[in-house]
Design an enzyme around this catalytic site. Structure first.
Site, PDB file in Angstrom:
ATOM      1  N   ASP A   1      45.519  48.007  44.151  1.00  8.41           N
ATOM      2  CA  ASP A   1      44.186  48.261  44.682  1.00  8.41           C
ATOM      3  C   ASP A   1      44.299  48.284  46.213  1.00  8.41           C
ATOM      4  O   ASP A   1      45.349  47.993  46.793  1.00  8.41           O
ATOM      5  CB  ASP A   1      43.169  47.238  44.171  1.00  8.41           C
ATOM      6  CG  ASP A   1      41.733  47.801  44.216  1.00  8.41           C
ATOM      7  OD1 ASP A   1      41.502  48.787  44.950  1.00  8.41           O
ATOM      8  OD2 ASP A   1      40.853  47.266  43.524  1.00  8.41           O
TER       9      ASP A   1
HETATM   10  C1  BGC Z   1      38.212  49.306  44.628  1.00  9.06           C
HETATM   11  C2  BGC Z   1      38.798  50.276  43.630  1.00  9.06           C
HETATM   12  C3  BGC Z   1      38.832  51.668  44.204  1.00  9.06           C
HETATM   13  C4  BGC Z   1      39.610  51.632  45.508  1.00  9.06           C
HETATM   14  C5  BGC Z   1      39.767  52.983  46.157  1.00  9.06           C
HETATM   15  C6  BGC Z   1      38.847  49.432  45.992  1.00  9.06           C
HETATM   16  O1  BGC Z   1      38.164  48.695  46.955  1.00  9.06           O
HETATM   17  O2  BGC Z   1      38.375  47.993  44.146  1.00  9.06           O
HETATM   18  O3  BGC Z   1      38.052  50.234  42.437  1.00  9.06           O
HETATM   19  O4  BGC Z   1      39.391  52.562  43.287  1.00  9.06           O
HETATM   20  O5  BGC Z   1      38.943  50.782  46.416  1.00  9.06           O
HETATM   21  O6  BGC Z   1      38.592  53.450  46.692  1.00  9.06           O
END
Ligand code: BGC
Length: 663
Positions: free
Chosen positions: A259
């Site tokens: 993530d």
């Molecule tokens: C979120 C994810 C997301 C990623 C990319 C993160 O902060 O937890 O769910 O896919 O950002 O935008």
């Protein structure tokens, strides 16, 4: 491309790559700044040191960066990722709302449209579906998942993966899917986003893993490692889950992306001593690609080369399966499909099917012959709040407001914004889009302040009125439950959501959605979910030494699986025998409508582990004409001989009961 050919090409490329080029494939960077690419991004692409981006989309932008990547020595294309969560340009109901439709085929269709639009804009990989089970509505990300239930969550996880990827993710209208957030992220303590989780083996396997397994079985190509500390080992460095379970037990051979900066955050967790330690621990646990932080690249020389090779192999394998070597560029004329009429129609249908009628005290549907109607409430004139969080490239101006939709549908009725001179009222209340979703947890999950007063005024007027509830989470709304003349849960219904609200209020569509998560009476009841264990002292309101509160019943305000219709339905003729259940459902009302028939089981006592008092194992949403009766069959999955109790109903409470043994 045949599997052997993919592996041969991966091996061939790997043999030619320098360490820098390998590390480049493991790097994903955020290109969100609109307009021009940063010179750095272009430069990295030209050197073959950029594996993937997030947020770069639009055919022209994508192609410009891809041209740079194809100038690199080995000409490995960049993989373009984006959060396409409930639509790209045509926005569908938030995933929690869509789950309330209990309609996997519908969820597959909306994911397929989202994929087609995203692919037309050059996106090849979506960070969806989010398959985290969530039983704490304080957590804002409850909006992004399928709610509290393991079975409903698993069925929808698979449907969404199929919708995004199709049979072959390299098709021009498909994208790679990503099961996230691996794993347990939805169990954040106190419902505070990013917070610690502590999940027993039994609960991990029984509740949190199954939707991910369903995604793997549906062929999902990628996973995202989560932010949360799981039992003392952060998910983004958790070897047991990333390598032991996902690769070892389940045989997943796709790629795992971290993530956003979750590799660097291993230092904040206190699990890594410094950046180099974080890189080594994440890679070695099984995180292949690093999102945004750059520790793999900064500490590349200290990483185990066999682990680097394995991660690169997975990245290249998925790139080959995605077809980006054969078709690296986006078609700059394809974006005309965005927001096309059939996509809007599907958005209106899916929104109407997601809505849940919570109360109706003889008010709905409204007559279209009303002389006047007051349209009131903080959200009656909002567009953005109907779209919710994670709106891709959706635009608020594409959506009608609820007032506008009612005006369209009621050309002869005088719409006002005052109760005084109106015969009836629609009161639109609930949450704005920015208080659910990521980093949007709330400790109070009642109606935002001031809104209840407005509903009370409508109530005191004595005129017929309906409350429309816009929300990204289950809300504690006891006054509305007890008093509202009608209460329609519309969630955050998307681009065509306002028209779907009008369809339902005026009877052009009949509500048939059911809650995918229990609604608590008060935040103090959280977590409250139907599939709880019995305990040694089961709830008995009349008896002191039982598991309960002194000041509230244990039951939720509205149970999982609950929802009303403008028609009525009756179940009869339950037959249950070894893992097979069948039942008749009849429309006993005067209108055509939908019922969701739900089959729950309670497993036998005496096994190695205790079991929930009920578990959903099957459901079917059917549309029946007035008087029509249909027999439905369900296949169950008993994991022990039994005896098994069966409950077949129209919510998680009550229903017909039966039993069977499994041979
Ligand atoms: C979120 C994810 C997301 C990623 C990319 C993160 O902060 O937890 O769910 O896919 O950002 O935008």
């Amino acid at each position: 491309m045949p599997k052997a050919e993919v592996e041969r090409r991966v091996q061939d490329l790997l043999g030619k790559m320098t360490l820098e080029e390998k590390l480049g494939q493991l790097q994903q960077l955020d290109g969100s700044a609109a307009g021009d690419h940063s010179p750095e991004l272009l430069e990295l692409a030209r050197k073959g040191r950029l594996g993937s981006t997030l947020n770069v989309r639009g055919a022209k932008r994508v192609n410009e960066l891809q041209r740079a990547a194809l100038q690199s020595r080995l000409k490995i294309p960049v993989l373009f990722a984006f959060d396409v969560i409930h639509g790209y340009r045509t926005i569908f109901p938030i995933p929690l709302g869509e789950a309330a439709a209990w309609d996997p085929a519908g969820a597959e269709r909306t994911a397929a449209i989202a994929a087609a639009e995203a692919a037309a804009a050059g996106v090849r990989w979506t960070f969806a579906p989010m398959v985290d089970i969530a039983r704490d509505p304080r957590w804002g990300r409850v909006a992004e998942g399928a709610g509290e239930d393991v079975h409903l969550g698993s069925v929808l996880a698979a449907a969404r993966v199929r919708g995004f990827q199709g049979a072959d993710p390299s098709a021009p209208d498909k994208v790679l899917a990503c099961a996230k957030h691996w794993v347990g992220y939805g169990a954040a303590e106190g419902g505070r986003d990013y917070n610690t989780t502590d999940i027993s083996e039994e609960r991990l396997r029984g509740v949190y893993l199954p939707p991910f397994k369903a995604a793997v079985d549906a062929g999902v190509e990628t996973f995202m490692s989560a932010f949360n500390d799981l039992n003392g080992v952060p998910s983004s460095a958790n070897r047991r889950t990333l390598t032991g379970i996902l690769r070892g037990e389940w045989g997943f051979d796709g790629l795992v992306v971290s993530d956003y900066t979750s590799v660097a955050e291993l230092v904040n967790h206190g699990y890594a001593a410094d950046g180099g330690d974080a890189a080594r621990k994440a890679l070695s646990a099984g995180v292949d690609m690093e999102m945004v932080s750059r520790l793999y690249n900064e500490h590349g020389k200290t990483l185990a080369s066999a682990e680097v090779d394995e991660a690169v192999r997975r990245v290249l394998r998925v790139k080959l399966r995605a077809g980006i070597f054969e078709r690296p560029f986006a078609d700059e004329k394809a974006e005309t499909v965005l927001l096309s009429a059939p996509f809007r129609d599907e958005a209106r249908l899916s929104a109407a099917r997601s809505m849940v009628l919570l109360e109706n005290r003889g008010v709905l549907p409204f007559s279209k012959d009303m002389e006047s109607l007051a349209v009131l409430g903080a959200l009656a004139d909002s567009r953005a709040d109907l779209l919710g969080s994670w709106t891709g490239d959706g635009r608020a101006q594409d959506a009608a407001t609820i007032r506008e939709a009612l005006r369209e549908a009621l050309p002869k009725t005088r719409l006002t914004d005052s109760l005084d001179d109106a015969a009836a009222a629609v009161v639109v209340v609930g949450e704005t889009f920015d208080v659910s979703g990521e980093a949007a947890s709330r400790s109070d999950i009642g109606l935002p302040s001031g809104q209840l007063e407005l509903v009370r005024r409508a109530h005191e007027s004595g005129k017929p009125y309906a409350v429309v509830l816009i929300t990204g989470r289950p809300l504690a709304v006891p006054w509305l439950a007890e008093n509202a003349r009608a209460l329609l849960l519309a969630w955050q219904p998307g681009t065509e959501g306002a028209r779907a609200v009008a369809d339902i209020l005026l009877g052009d569509a009949v509500p048939g959605g059911k809650l995918p998560a229990s609604f608590p009476r008060s935040v103090g009841q959280v977590p409250v979910y139907y599939a709880h264990k019995n305990s040694g002292r089961p709830y008995d309101a009349a008896s002191k030494y039982t598991t309960k509160y002194l000041d509230l019943p244990n039951t939720p305000l509205y149970p999982f699986g609950y929802g009303l219709s403008y028609s009525s339905f009756e179940l009869s003729g339950l037959a249950a025998s070894d893992a097979a259940v069948s039942v008749d459902v009849k429309n006993t009302g005067a209108r055509a409508g939908d019922e969701v028939v739900q089959v729950y089981v309670r497993g036998p006592a005496g096994g190695a582990l205790t079991r929930p008092v009920r578990e959903l194992q099957g459901f079917q949403r059917v549309t029946l004409a007035p008087g029509e009766k249909r027999r439905l069959d369900f296949a169950l999955r008993p994991d022990a001989p039994g005896p098994w109790q069966v409950f077949v109903g129209t919510s998680s409470v009550g229903g017909l009961t039966g039993s069977f043994v499994h041979k």
